[in-house]
Design a protein around this motif. Sequence first.
Motif, PDB file in Angstrom:
ATOM      1  N   ALA A 109       0.854  -1.181   0.000  1.00 27.36           N
ATOM      2  CA  ALA A 109       0.000   0.000   0.000  1.00 27.36           C
ATOM      3  C   ALA A 109       0.891   1.233   0.000  1.00 27.36           C
ATOM      4  O   ALA A 109       2.053   1.177   0.399  1.00 27.36           O
ATOM      5  CB  ALA A 109      -0.933   0.022   1.209  1.00 27.36           C
ATOM      6  N   ILE A 110       0.320   2.340  -0.455  1.00 21.56           N
ATOM      7  CA  ILE A 110       1.022   3.620  -0.442  1.00 21.56           C
ATOM      8  C   ILE A 110       0.396   4.505   0.627  1.00 21.56           C
ATOM      9  O   ILE A 110      -0.829   4.625   0.704  1.00 21.56           O
ATOM     10  CB  ILE A 110       0.912   4.323  -1.804  1.00 21.56           C
ATOM     11  CG1 ILE A 110       1.615   3.506  -2.891  1.00 21.56           C
ATOM     12  CG2 ILE A 110       1.512   5.732  -1.741  1.00 21.56           C
ATOM     13  CD1 ILE A 110       1.395   4.050  -4.309  1.00 21.56           C
ATOM     14  N   VAL A 111       1.228   5.100   1.468  1.00 14.92           N
ATOM     15  CA  VAL A 111       0.775   6.103   2.422  1.00 14.92           C
ATOM     16  C   VAL A 111       1.229   7.454   1.869  1.00 14.92           C
ATOM     17  O   VAL A 111       2.425   7.726   1.773  1.00 14.92           O
ATOM     18  CB  VAL A 111       1.357   5.880   3.825  1.00 14.92           C
ATOM     19  CG1 VAL A 111       0.851   6.955   4.783  1.00 14.92           C
ATOM     20  CG2 VAL A 111       0.985   4.497   4.348  1.00 14.92           C
ATOM     21  N   ALA A 112       0.273   8.288   1.453  1.00 16.24           N
ATOM     22  CA  ALA A 112       0.577   9.572   0.821  1.00 16.24           C
ATOM     23  C   ALA A 112       0.201  10.701   1.770  1.00 16.24           C
ATOM     24  O   ALA A 112      -0.952  10.805   2.194  1.00 16.24           O
ATOM     25  CB  ALA A 112      -0.190   9.718  -0.489  1.00 16.24           C
ATOM     26  N   GLY A 113       1.177  11.528   2.108  1.00 13.27           N
ATOM     27  CA  GLY A 113       0.918  12.570   3.085  1.00 13.27           C
ATOM     28  C   GLY A 113       1.378  13.950   2.666  1.00 13.27           C
ATOM     29  O   GLY A 113       2.107  14.120   1.690  1.00 13.27           O
TER      30      GLY A 113
ATOM     31  N   GLY B  83       5.457  -6.311  -1.433  1.00 15.27           N
ATOM     32  CA  GLY B  83       4.339  -6.361  -0.492  1.00 15.27           C
ATOM     33  C   GLY B  83       4.509  -5.447   0.702  1.00 15.27           C
ATOM     34  O   GLY B  83       3.902  -5.677   1.752  1.00 15.27           O
ATOM     35  N   GLU B  84       5.300  -4.388   0.548  1.00 12.62           N
ATOM     36  CA  GLU B  84       5.605  -3.505   1.659  1.00 12.62           C
ATOM     37  C   GLU B  84       4.839  -2.191   1.580  1.00 12.62           C
ATOM     38  O   GLU B  84       4.161  -1.904   0.588  1.00 12.62           O
ATOM     39  CB  GLU B  84       7.112  -3.239   1.702  1.00 12.62           C
ATOM     40  CG  GLU B  84       7.937  -4.510   1.893  1.00 12.62           C
ATOM     41  CD  GLU B  84       9.434  -4.240   1.841  1.00 12.62           C
ATOM     42  OE1 GLU B  84       9.823  -3.068   1.598  1.00 12.62           O
ATOM     43  OE2 GLU B  84      10.214  -5.188   2.034  1.00 12.62           O
ATOM     44  N   LEU B  85       4.964  -1.391   2.637  1.00 11.49           N
ATOM     45  CA  LEU B  85       4.376  -0.061   2.670  1.00 11.49           C
ATOM     46  C   LEU B  85       5.355   0.949   2.084  1.00 11.49           C
ATOM     47  O   LEU B  85       6.548   0.943   2.417  1.00 11.49           O
ATOM     48  CB  LEU B  85       4.049   0.357   4.104  1.00 11.49           C
ATOM     49  CG  LEU B  85       2.832  -0.258   4.798  1.00 11.49           C
ATOM     50  CD1 LEU B  85       2.707   0.316   6.207  1.00 11.49           C
ATOM     51  CD2 LEU B  85       1.561  -0.013   4.005  1.00 11.49           C
ATOM     52  N   LEU B  86       4.859   1.824   1.232  1.00 10.36           N
ATOM     53  CA  LEU B  86       5.670   2.881   0.650  1.00 10.36           C
ATOM     54  C   LEU B  86       5.117   4.224   1.102  1.00 10.36           C
ATOM     55  O   LEU B  86       3.933   4.501   0.958  1.00 10.36           O
ATOM     56  CB  LEU B  86       5.638   2.799  -0.873  1.00 10.36           C
ATOM     57  CG  LEU B  86       6.366   3.918  -1.621  1.00 10.36           C
ATOM     58  CD1 LEU B  86       7.875   3.806  -1.420  1.00 10.36           C
ATOM     59  CD2 LEU B  86       6.013   3.897  -3.107  1.00 10.36           C
ATOM     60  N   GLY B  87       5.982   5.057   1.649  1.00  6.82           N
ATOM     61  CA  GLY B  87       5.593   6.398   2.052  1.00  6.82           C
ATOM     62  C   GLY B  87       6.035   7.406   1.009  1.00  6.82           C
ATOM     63  O   GLY B  87       7.154   7.329   0.501  1.00  6.82           O
ATOM     64  N   ILE B  88       5.167   8.341   0.668  1.00 12.13           N
ATOM     65  CA  ILE B  88       5.505   9.315  -0.360  1.00 12.13           C
ATOM     66  C   ILE B  88       4.820  10.644  -0.059  1.00 12.13           C
ATOM     67  O   ILE B  88       3.715  10.678   0.504  1.00 12.13           O
ATOM     68  CB  ILE B  88       5.102   8.808  -1.760  1.00 12.13           C
ATOM     69  CG1 ILE B  88       5.629   9.738  -2.848  1.00 12.13           C
ATOM     70  CG2 ILE B  88       3.605   8.613  -1.877  1.00 12.13           C
ATOM     71  CD1 ILE B  88       5.489   9.171  -4.248  1.00 12.13           C
ATOM     72  N   TYR B  89       5.491  11.723  -0.420  1.00  8.58           N
ATOM     73  CA  TYR B  89       4.926  13.064  -0.307  1.00  8.58           C
ATOM     74  C   TYR B  89       4.640  13.564  -1.724  1.00  8.58           C
ATOM     75  O   TYR B  89       5.563  13.970  -2.438  1.00  8.58           O
ATOM     76  CB  TYR B  89       5.898  14.009   0.395  1.00  8.58           C
ATOM     77  CG  TYR B  89       6.297  13.553   1.784  1.00  8.58           C
ATOM     78  CD1 TYR B  89       5.342  13.442   2.797  1.00  8.58           C
ATOM     79  CD2 TYR B  89       7.619  13.227   2.077  1.00  8.58           C
ATOM     80  CE1 TYR B  89       5.704  13.016   4.066  1.00  8.58           C
ATOM     81  CE2 TYR B  89       7.987  12.816   3.335  1.00  8.58           C
ATOM     82  CZ  TYR B  89       7.027  12.710   4.333  1.00  8.58           C
ATOM     83  OH  TYR B  89       7.387  12.288   5.592  1.00  8.58           O
TER      84      TYR B  89
ATOM     85  N   PRO C 180      -3.857   0.160  -2.879  1.00  9.82           N
ATOM     86  CA  PRO C 180      -4.623   1.292  -2.327  1.00  9.82           C
ATOM     87  C   PRO C 180      -3.685   2.404  -1.870  1.00  9.82           C
ATOM     88  O   PRO C 180      -2.497   2.178  -1.619  1.00  9.82           O
ATOM     89  CB  PRO C 180      -5.350   0.664  -1.127  1.00  9.82           C
ATOM     90  CG  PRO C 180      -4.460  -0.463  -0.702  1.00  9.82           C
ATOM     91  CD  PRO C 180      -3.871  -1.004  -1.981  1.00  9.82           C
ATOM     92  N   VAL C 181      -4.244   3.593  -1.765  1.00 11.08           N
ATOM     93  CA  VAL C 181      -3.498   4.753  -1.266  1.00 11.08           C
ATOM     94  C   VAL C 181      -4.175   5.235   0.013  1.00 11.08           C
ATOM     95  O   VAL C 181      -5.372   5.536   0.008  1.00 11.08           O
ATOM     96  CB  VAL C 181      -3.469   5.888  -2.296  1.00 11.08           C
ATOM     97  CG1 VAL C 181      -2.745   7.107  -1.716  1.00 11.08           C
ATOM     98  CG2 VAL C 181      -2.795   5.433  -3.582  1.00 11.08           C
ATOM     99  N   ILE C 182      -3.411   5.286   1.104  1.00 11.40           N
ATOM    100  CA  ILE C 182      -3.946   5.781   2.375  1.00 11.40           C
ATOM    101  C   ILE C 182      -3.512   7.230   2.550  1.00 11.40           C
ATOM    102  O   ILE C 182      -2.309   7.507   2.667  1.00 11.40           O
ATOM    103  CB  ILE C 182      -3.451   4.946   3.574  1.00 11.40           C
ATOM    104  CG1 ILE C 182      -3.924   3.505   3.465  1.00 11.40           C
ATOM    105  CG2 ILE C 182      -3.946   5.546   4.885  1.00 11.40           C
ATOM    106  CD1 ILE C 182      -2.916   2.551   2.915  1.00 11.40           C
TER     107      ILE C 182
END
Length: 242
Positions: free
Chosen positions: A35-39, A111-117, A145-147
């Motif tokens: 999943a992508i965590v977009a902040g 299968g990991e979490l990716l953090g992106i700005y 999905p994008v969180i």
Amino acid sequence: MFYYLLKYVVLGPLLRLMFRPRIEGLEHIPESGAAIVAGNHLSFSDHFLMPAIIKRRITFLAKAEYFTGPGIRGRLTAAFFHSAGQIPVDRSGKEAGQAAIREGLGVLRKGELLGIYPEGTRSHDGRLYKGKVGVAAMALKAQVPVIPCAMIGTFEAQPPGQKVPNFRSVSIRFGTPLDFSRYAGMENEKAVLRAVTDEIMYAILGLSGQEYVDKYAAVVKAEEAERAAAASRRKFPRMPLS
């Protein structure tokens, strides 16, 4: 190993003490799977606060400058970011965006979490800026999905240029995961990438309550720097050489 040492022994407890983070929506982070965590990006501290409160390991795409600094301090900084699992991305040149996408897809395929700005750089004035479409390209190509995530108060805790953060409480909000499966197979269409990116930024805006600027942050920074330089030239004009 070093990542978890930082998270649970060194940085994690210190950050919790300094910022006393209030967390909302942590249940939206999946327990497994890519999943992508977009902040939004308001402070240097953002790089460490989010990983400190998420149970799973998260990998961020970090600017290459963090890995190429000169001298002993530069080498120590590079070693720190490498050990923390961050990936250097060169933001200059025509291939910069594609390189970032390739690196991000590599993380997601494991299968990991990716953090992106999505803004591409820290906000210099606390406002939320237009997102770059790389986040949409990765979400559609990897079919993940994008969180959306909002950091609130970190700009005041550590404004741009301030090396030591202030002791103050901040909030971190995670929103409902965004599903873009309806755009499957359309990851090369510019209009789709723009629409997906804007939807992500709108979700971040709803969580953060920031003022939104429909321009890229880097462009606004450059414009403001040029105006400041022009004002300085008017105030201190060069004297003609005799």
